[in-house]
Design a protein around this motif. Sequence first.
Motif, PDB file in Angstrom:
ATOM      1  N   PHE A   1       7.625   4.528   1.490  1.00  0.00           N
ATOM      2  CA  PHE A   1       8.145   5.793   1.997  1.00  0.00           C
ATOM      3  C   PHE A   1       9.670   5.795   1.943  1.00  0.00           C
TER       4      PHE A   1
ATOM      5  N   ASN B   1       0.813  -1.214   0.000  1.00  0.00           N
ATOM      6  CA  ASN B   1       0.000   0.000   0.000  1.00  0.00           C
ATOM      7  C   ASN B   1       0.845   1.261   0.000  1.00  0.00           C
TER       8      ASN B   1
ATOM      9  N   THR C   1       4.421  -0.239   3.124  1.00  0.00           N
ATOM     10  CA  THR C   1       3.176  -0.491   3.845  1.00  0.00           C
ATOM     11  C   THR C   1       2.545  -1.755   3.298  1.00  0.00           C
TER      12      THR C   1
ATOM     13  N   TYR D   1      -1.723  -2.397   6.375  1.00  0.00           N
ATOM     14  CA  TYR D   1      -1.302  -1.017   6.595  1.00  0.00           C
ATOM     15  C   TYR D   1      -0.248  -0.896   7.693  1.00  0.00           C
ATOM     16  N   GLN D   2       0.512  -1.976   7.893  1.00  0.00           N
ATOM     17  CA  GLN D   2       1.649  -1.901   8.813  1.00  0.00           C
ATOM     18  C   GLN D   2       2.888  -1.489   8.027  1.00  0.00           C
ATOM     19  N   LEU D   3       3.718  -0.652   8.636  1.00  0.00           N
ATOM     20  CA  LEU D   3       4.955  -0.207   7.996  1.00  0.00           C
ATOM     21  C   LEU D   3       6.065  -1.205   8.279  1.00  0.00           C
TER      22      LEU D   3
END
Lengths: 109, 115
Positions: A33, A30, A91, A95-97
């Motif tokens: 970064f 998702n 992600t 939705y965990q980094l």
Amino acid sequence: GQNIDQPTEMTATEGAIVQINCTYQTSGFNGLFWYQQHAGEAPTFLSYNVLDGLEEKGRFSSFLSRSKGYSYLLLKELQMKDSASYLCAATDSNYQLIWGAGTKLIIKP
Amino acid sequence: EAQVTQNPRYLITVTGKKLTVTCSQNMNHEYMSWYRQDPGLGLRQIYYSMNVEVTDKGDVPEGYKVSRKEKRNFPLILESPSPNQTSLYFCASSPGGDIHTDTQYFGPGTRLTVL
């Protein structure tokens, strides 16, 4: 398992261009970064990519290929102040980094 | 100035002596998180909170507690610290509109040494 790979350390010359690669394996995806972290300081946001392609922000650009599980950060016209660690984080479907260990970039005059 | 603050910045303590690291943000962010950073490893999430009174475990929660009684504060508690909790700790916050695609704003870090 989930994994982020990036080189541990890179060296480049002031004024040059450097590309820092990041490959990821996550359960779903998702977005990705890039953060910059100077020694002894907090990470600061550089870029976020969710679609394939290149995003340019001044001297810094970030590229993403979802099909290859690959991203890179491109730094142009390197300055001494760009000496820092560069952290890649993806992600997953929950939705965990997932964070990479970071690439330490050393700039030489 | 919009910021995340942490205290203390440096702490040396002994095994078993309870300690609290405070974290506060002035940006009215909903989402807050604690990470630890160790050499050669990526940032690892300890706990996170999506709003007041809502907390959840991250990847490495063992040995830690948190609370979120107010939106701005998110303290990290080590009830009985051990040497393997020696690390650099970061608190982070983000607006929470789209939690994991939001930019995270990090505090300055707390370097903890447990002897």
